[in-house]
Design a protein around this motif. Structure first.
Motif, mmCIF file in Angstrom:
data_model
loop_
_atom_site.group_PDB
_atom_site.id
_atom_site.type_symbol
_atom_site.label_atom_id
_atom_site.label_comp_id
_atom_site.label_asym_id
_atom_site.label_seq_id
_atom_site.Cartn_x
_atom_site.Cartn_y
_atom_site.Cartn_z
ATOM 1 N N ASN A 107 -13.427 11.201 -27.831
ATOM 2 C CA ASN A 107 -12.708 10.961 -26.573
ATOM 3 C C ASN A 107 -12.879 9.541 -26.055
ATOM 4 O OD1 ASN A 107 -15.277 10.881 -25.439
ATOM 5 N ND2 ASN A 107 -15.045 12.742 -24.225
ATOM 6 N N ALA A 108 -13.591 8.676 -26.821
ATOM 7 C CA ALA A 108 -13.866 7.330 -26.327
ATOM 8 C C ALA A 108 -13.969 6.348 -27.489
ATOM 9 C CB ALA A 108 -15.163 7.317 -25.515
ATOM 10 N N ILE A 109 -13.627 5.091 -27.189
ATOM 11 C CA ILE A 109 -13.644 4.025 -28.192
ATOM 12 C C ILE A 109 -14.269 2.784 -27.583
ATOM 13 C CG2 ILE A 109 -12.198 2.432 -29.532
ATOM 14 C CD1 ILE A 109 -10.168 4.776 -29.730
ATOM 15 N N ARG A 110 -15.159 2.183 -28.328
ATOM 16 C CA ARG A 110 -15.697 0.862 -27.971
ATOM 17 C C ARG A 110 -15.040 -0.150 -28.887
ATOM 18 N NH1 ARG A 110 -20.889 -1.467 -30.026
ATOM 19 N NH2 ARG A 110 -21.338 -3.338 -28.816
ATOM 20 N N GLY B 3 -4.979 9.207 -24.737
ATOM 21 C CA GLY B 3 -6.107 9.721 -23.991
ATOM 22 C C GLY B 3 -7.451 9.400 -24.595
ATOM 23 N N PHE B 4 -7.820 8.130 -24.592
ATOM 24 C CA PHE B 4 -9.143 7.696 -25.009
ATOM 25 C C PHE B 4 -9.774 6.864 -23.901
ATOM 26 C CE2 PHE B 4 -7.169 8.435 -29.131
ATOM 27 C CZ PHE B 4 -8.181 9.068 -29.840
ATOM 28 N N LEU B 5 -11.035 7.136 -23.610
ATOM 29 C CA LEU B 5 -11.816 6.286 -22.718
ATOM 30 C C LEU B 5 -12.229 5.057 -23.517
ATOM 31 C CD1 LEU B 5 -14.133 9.123 -21.369
ATOM 32 C CD2 LEU B 5 -12.068 8.244 -20.256
ATOM 33 N N LEU C 186 0.846 -1.185 0.000
ATOM 34 C CA LEU C 186 0.000 0.000 0.000
ATOM 35 C C LEU C 186 0.881 1.234 0.000
ATOM 36 C CD1 LEU C 186 -3.008 0.877 0.149
ATOM 37 C CD2 LEU C 186 -2.662 1.183 2.619
ATOM 38 N N LEU C 187 0.619 2.125 -0.941
ATOM 39 C CA LEU C 187 1.385 3.358 -1.059
ATOM 40 C C LEU C 187 0.466 4.550 -0.824
ATOM 41 C CD1 LEU C 187 3.254 2.425 -4.341
ATOM 42 C CD2 LEU C 187 4.247 2.453 -2.066
ATOM 43 N N SER C 188 0.997 5.560 -0.124
ATOM 44 C CA SER C 188 0.268 6.803 0.089
ATOM 45 C C SER C 188 0.887 7.895 -0.768
ATOM 46 C CB SER C 188 0.318 7.213 1.566
ATOM 47 O OG SER C 188 -0.317 6.236 2.358
ATOM 48 N N LEU C 189 0.065 8.807 -1.254
ATOM 49 C CA LEU C 189 0.574 9.832 -2.153
ATOM 50 C C LEU C 189 -0.096 11.168 -1.910
ATOM 51 C CD1 LEU C 189 -1.483 9.788 -5.254
ATOM 52 C CD2 LEU C 189 -1.193 7.563 -4.178
ATOM 53 N N GLN C 190 0.538 12.207 -2.406
ATOM 54 C CA GLN C 190 0.021 13.564 -2.297
ATOM 55 C C GLN C 190 0.142 14.258 -3.650
ATOM 56 O OE1 GLN C 190 2.463 15.197 0.830
ATOM 57 N NE2 GLN C 190 1.033 14.555 2.432
ATOM 58 N N ASN C 191 -0.638 15.316 -3.837
ATOM 59 C CA ASN C 191 -0.558 16.154 -5.033
ATOM 60 C C ASN C 191 -0.689 15.331 -6.315
ATOM 61 O OD1 ASN C 191 -0.084 18.426 -3.378
ATOM 62 N ND2 ASN C 191 2.084 17.890 -3.282
ATOM 63 N N THR C 192 -1.797 14.629 -6.398
ATOM 64 C CA THR C 192 -2.007 13.703 -7.500
ATOM 65 C C THR C 192 -2.244 14.427 -8.824
ATOM 66 O OG1 THR C 192 -3.073 12.226 -5.931
ATOM 67 C CG2 THR C 192 -3.392 11.746 -8.255
ATOM 68 N N LYS C 193 -1.541 14.022 -9.849
ATOM 69 C CA LYS C 193 -1.812 14.488 -11.211
ATOM 70 C C LYS C 193 -2.745 13.471 -11.873
ATOM 71 C CE LYS C 193 2.480 17.022 -11.906
ATOM 72 N NZ LYS C 193 3.717 17.153 -12.734
ATOM 73 N N LEU C 194 -3.767 13.969 -12.551
ATOM 74 C CA LEU C 194 -4.825 13.096 -13.037
ATOM 75 C C LEU C 194 -4.655 12.752 -14.513
ATOM 76 C CD1 LEU C 194 -7.907 14.775 -11.314
ATOM 77 C CD2 LEU C 194 -6.445 12.934 -10.459
ATOM 78 N N TRP C 195 -5.150 11.560 -14.842
ATOM 79 C CA TRP C 195 -5.230 11.108 -16.239
ATOM 80 C C TRP C 195 -6.609 11.457 -16.783
ATOM 81 C CZ3 TRP C 195 -8.400 8.252 -19.258
ATOM 82 C CH2 TRP C 195 -7.896 7.758 -20.461
ATOM 83 N N SER C 196 -6.656 11.975 -17.996
ATOM 84 C CA SER C 196 -7.921 12.236 -18.672
ATOM 85 C C SER C 196 -7.648 12.290 -20.167
ATOM 86 C CB SER C 196 -8.530 13.567 -18.205
ATOM 87 O OG SER C 196 -7.794 14.654 -18.741
ATOM 88 N N PRO C 197 -8.693 12.271 -21.015
ATOM 89 C CA PRO C 197 -8.455 12.407 -22.456
ATOM 90 C C PRO C 197 -7.718 13.697 -22.824
ATOM 91 C CG PRO C 197 -10.645 11.533 -22.092
ATOM 92 C CD PRO C 197 -10.107 11.912 -20.736
#
Length: 847
Positions: A352-355, A373-375, A259-270
């Motif tokens: 932004n997304a692919i099926r 960056g594709f959902l 288990l790792l704890s973290l701060q100041n998270t950078k987020l993934w998005s398209p």
């Protein structure tokens, strides 16, 4: 319903703050090794059963590198079936020789196949080791017990039986069409796919990351070790580390949790697909003996039945497309560069997304979705208990050998195939939901009979009318009918259970073609997200009568009315258009059409008109695109006041897959009445011909979102300009006969004998440097020995020239060629027509 993303990891802790005992993890000796196994294969088409024998000579066999699709290399044949694009299957054999490393006693050798289509059997040194039915399933083979002593030669032979060449409703390809990797691992190691990453708590300030690692000890003694998890940012800087001291008994497989704890998270998005790299290593005496690496992104998912989809807490409309796994002239063996070009263009349209319709995609494809960056909605099955008719869709009406598909093996193989696919893919941040099935209801007769539609067809009652009978009558019809051997709802619950045994961080969904029945049959009870197939007309019906689960479109035609239905309803999360790119197959008895041309992009990856419509819908940046057509061939007629009106009033509301016929040129007969269309997100647009204004129009005056003018043709330049703050324009100019070509090349350098390719986007031009789109030419490519011409295409769905030709007609004055590097030197491509040199391109090939 809220799912906290699994693969998401971001530990922005200062390296200076790491415990002293963990810092050395950056300096351990590295002994773990993986190797690409794609090069140096031999291939032959043969129905012989003897070709697995090591004594067989392969001097006359073809030299191939993987991935390899043999069907795409063969000519189209009208005598074959269009379900799989009039291309043959057959039986193919692959052979490769390799020496046993000197370190055999210290290591195990695991061969990973990302997919072989299909019915494959693998031998090593004449011993049959493995067989696989499913063509999309990845699998591993331990070669170690079957290798000869160190330094001696080994032979691997693989038979691929594609004699059931219509076992699918679309083009599948044939052969070892995905990557093969050889993993060299110690007796104590982390297996392939042996790390599972989740994030129990996620905020942009504080998050926790749970890592579950499988440890396999194949030795005959207990092993002590340190398990070290290291997180690197995109620049390769160590940002977090965790170390565990443990041991594993002889001949044992167990798991370790960190288990790792973290701060100041950078987020993934398209929009910001920020990826970190997690390395989990086994270390003994300061030496790293095994390592498993994953690219990871950090995001949260929320699926709200009333408000739609939220990514990282932000409401996000899913602007998606469906994609099959073929890519035009390369078939199913798709180089990364080909996907990068195609996905980049879809991004430009606002996708932004692919099926992944309708099967697990390759690891390489999902890696690109992570990076770009594709959902992703990851789909697993197109058939369950009962088969579909591969030629005609819906329930089976052909039961000949060549059309036998996965349903024949579903009862015995489904669980393992599903779980293996999820095991490989569950660490991809791009994947946001698992789809267990596509339009499955067709294959269970009770469902169609209960709908109340006497005749379901794409041009009429089913697609654009709510159910004709009440939910109560549908319920009665369904539950008074006989169950049959298999019950869809029971199978759906079983599949959903299997998915959640592997991963609970994403919802389970399916694509429902008969949702009015599926809602009352128990089918939707197995699902977390409800996907409708071409049923936007019952969004309100489903939401009102069956609340509690998020709704969205899983297949919708690429027309404005489909997106209009989404944005008018907050509870609808979005859509996946059918399709993002034209695909091969699904053209039974439709020669000479070999492909489905409903994509935003065509087979060659060129933009179709629908691309520009959705670019105007799915982007805030101003966009304008001009098209033209003669009045008689257009959708319109002239009204009494000289305006264009639809020949079929409000016909735009029921247009389906295929965009109406329009041109991208300004070449007609003098005085001819031309219908001019403009696709734009500008609130107002003005049209000019040779500087003369034909008037300003407002977008709000066009419920079909298509600006339109009636213009008598004159030679010159037609220009559409956005007004106000919308600074966009488009123009088309009368062109003369072509005199030369221009070529857009995405790579001017290639690595020899690699899977890199360069796209040559060829467009004809006249002597005034105006693009020629009204005239065609047969162009021929001459390629120097430093390069290999992979193939050519013009994107036309009824072009039956072999993709491997070096000569074909243009379409709209345009064609695509793909080349790869063969040997170092200055590669030259000459583009000619009727012996005239139109353009020469130089591409440097390096070792």
């Amino acid at each position: 319903m809220k799912f906290i993303t699994f693969v998401s990891i971001l530990l922005l802790a200062s390296c200076a703050q790491l415990p002293q005992e963990n810092r050395y993890a950056q300096q351990v000796q590295i002994e773990a090794k993986d190797g690409n196994f794609n090069q140096g294969w031999k291939f032959a088409l043969s129905d012989s059963d003897e070709l697995y024998k090591p004594s067989i000579l392969t001097t006359t066999w073809e030299d191939v590198d993987l991935p390899h699709d043999w069907s795409i290399e063969l000519p189209f044949d009208k005598a074959l079936d269009g379900a799989t694009a009039y291309l043959p299957g057959g039986i193919g054999w692959y052979r490769k020789n390799f020496k046993t490393p000197n370190s055999l006693n210290q290591f195990n050798y695991i061969l990973n196949f990302d997919g072989i289509y299909n019915h494959s059997v693998i031998w090593v040194n004449g011993v049959q080791l493995h067989s696989e039915i499913n063509g999309y399933k990845p699998f591993n083979i331990d070669l170690t017990p079957y290798l000869k002593p160190k330094g001696q030669n080994n032979n691997i032979a693989i038979k691929v039986d594609r004699s059931r060449y219509i076992d699918s409703r679309w083009y599948t390809g044939s052969g070892i069409y995905r990557d093969v990797t050889l993993h060299q691992v110690r007796k104590l190691h982390i297996p392939v796919w042996g790390t599972y990453i989740t994030t129990p708590t996620v905020t942009d300030k504080n998050s926790t990351v749970s890592i579950q690692t499988t440890i396999k000890n194949t030795s005959n003694k207990k092993q002590n070790y340190q398990l070290i998890a290291r997180l690197l940012d995109k620049d390769g800087t160590l940002v977090a580390v965790e170390q565990t001291h443990s041991s594993t008994n002889a001949a044992t497989t167990d798991t370790q949790n960190q288990l790792l704890s973290l701060q100041n998270t950078k987020l993934w998005s398209p929009n910001t697909p920020y990826l970190y790299k997690l390395e989990v290593s086994i270390v003994q005496d300061g030496v790293e003996i095994s390592k498993n690496s994953n690219s990871v992104g950090f995001r949260t998912l929320q699926f709200d039945p009333e408000k739609g989809f939220f990514l990282n807490g932000q409401h996000t409309l899913i602007k998606g497309v469906n994609l099959h796994h073929d890519a035009g002239l390369v078939g199913a063996a798709v180089p990364d560069d080909v996907w990068i070009r195609r996905l980049t263009k879809l991004k430009q349209a606002g996708v932004n997304a692919i099926r992944t319709a309708h099967n697990p995609a390759s690891k390489a494809f999902l890696d690109l979705c992570d990076k770009m960056g594709f959902l992703v909605q990851a789909e697993i099955f197109d058939e369950w208990d009962n088969p579909k008719d591969k030629r005609l869709n819906q329930e089976e009406r052909h039961d000949d050998y060549i059309s036998r598909g996965y349903a024949d093996y579903f009862q015995t193989h489904a669980e393992q195939d599903l779980k293996t696919s999820i095991l490989r893919d569950r660490n991809h941040p791009s994947i946001i939901m698992w789809s267990i099935g596509n339009e499955i209801e067709w294959t269970y007769p009770r469902y169609k009979a209960a709908t109340g539609y006497f005749d379901m067809n794409a041009a009429g009652n089913y697609f654009y009318n709510p159910p004709f009978i009440s939910p109560e009558e549908i319920y009665q019809r369904f539950h008074e009918s006989k169950e049959g051997k298999y019950v869809l709802a029971k199978t759906a619950n079983k599949l959903s259970k299997w998915v959640k045994e592997m991963d609970t961080t994403r919802p389970v969904t399916a694509n429902l073609i008969l949702p009015s029945v599926s809602h009352i049959s128990g089918y939707t009870d197995a699902l977390d997200v409800i996907g409708y197939s071409y049923r936007r007309v019952i969004y309100d019906y489903g939401h009102t009568l069956f609340p509690g689960k998020m709704l969205m479109g899983h297949e919708n035609v690429p027309q404005w009315h489909e997106w209009k239905a989404v944005i008018e309803r907050e509870f609808v999360a979005g859509t996946f258009l059918w399709t993002g790119i034209d695909y091969l197959g699904e053209s039974h008895n439709q020669w000479p059409r070999k492909a489905v041309n409903s994509g935003l992009l065509d087979l060659a990856g060129f933009a179709n008109p629908s691309f520009h419509m959705f670019k105007s819908l799915w982007n805030q940046a101003p966009h304008i695109h001009l098209t033209t057509q003669t009045l008689e061939n257009s959708l319109y007629k002239e009204s009494k006041d000289g305006q264009l009106v639809e020949k079929k009033p409000n016909g735009w509301q029921t247009r389906v897959w295929f965009w109406h016929d329009v041109n991208d040129h300004w070449n007609y007969q003098p005085g001819q009445q031309i219908a001019v269309e403009v696709y734009s997100n500008c609130k107002s647009v003005e049209l000019f011909l040779n500087g003369h204004s034909y008037g300003r129009q407002q977008l709000t005056h066009h419920p079909d979102r298509i600006y339109k003018w009636l213009v008598p043709y004159k030679t010159g330049q037609l220009t559409a300009k956005g007004l106000g703050d919308c600074r966009a324009s488009d123009e088309i100019t009368t062109a003369q006969t072509y005199s030369h070509a221009k070529v857009n090349t995405d790579r001017k350098k290639l690595i020899a004998k690699s899977n890199q390719v360069s796209h040559l986007d060829i467009q004809l031009y006249d002597s005034n440097d105006i693009a020629v789109k009204h005239q065609e030419a047969k162009i021929t490519l001459e390629v120097s020995p430093h390069l290999q011409l992979v193939g050519m295409d013009n994107g036309r769905p009824n072009n039956f020239a072999s993709f491997k030709t070096n000569s074909l007609p243009t379409r709209n004055g345009r064609a695509l060629a793909i080349v790869k590097g063969i040997k170092a030197g200055n590669g030259v491509v000459q583009i000619k027509s009727n012996g005239q040199l139109l353009k020469q391109i130089n591409i440097l090939v390096e070792n």
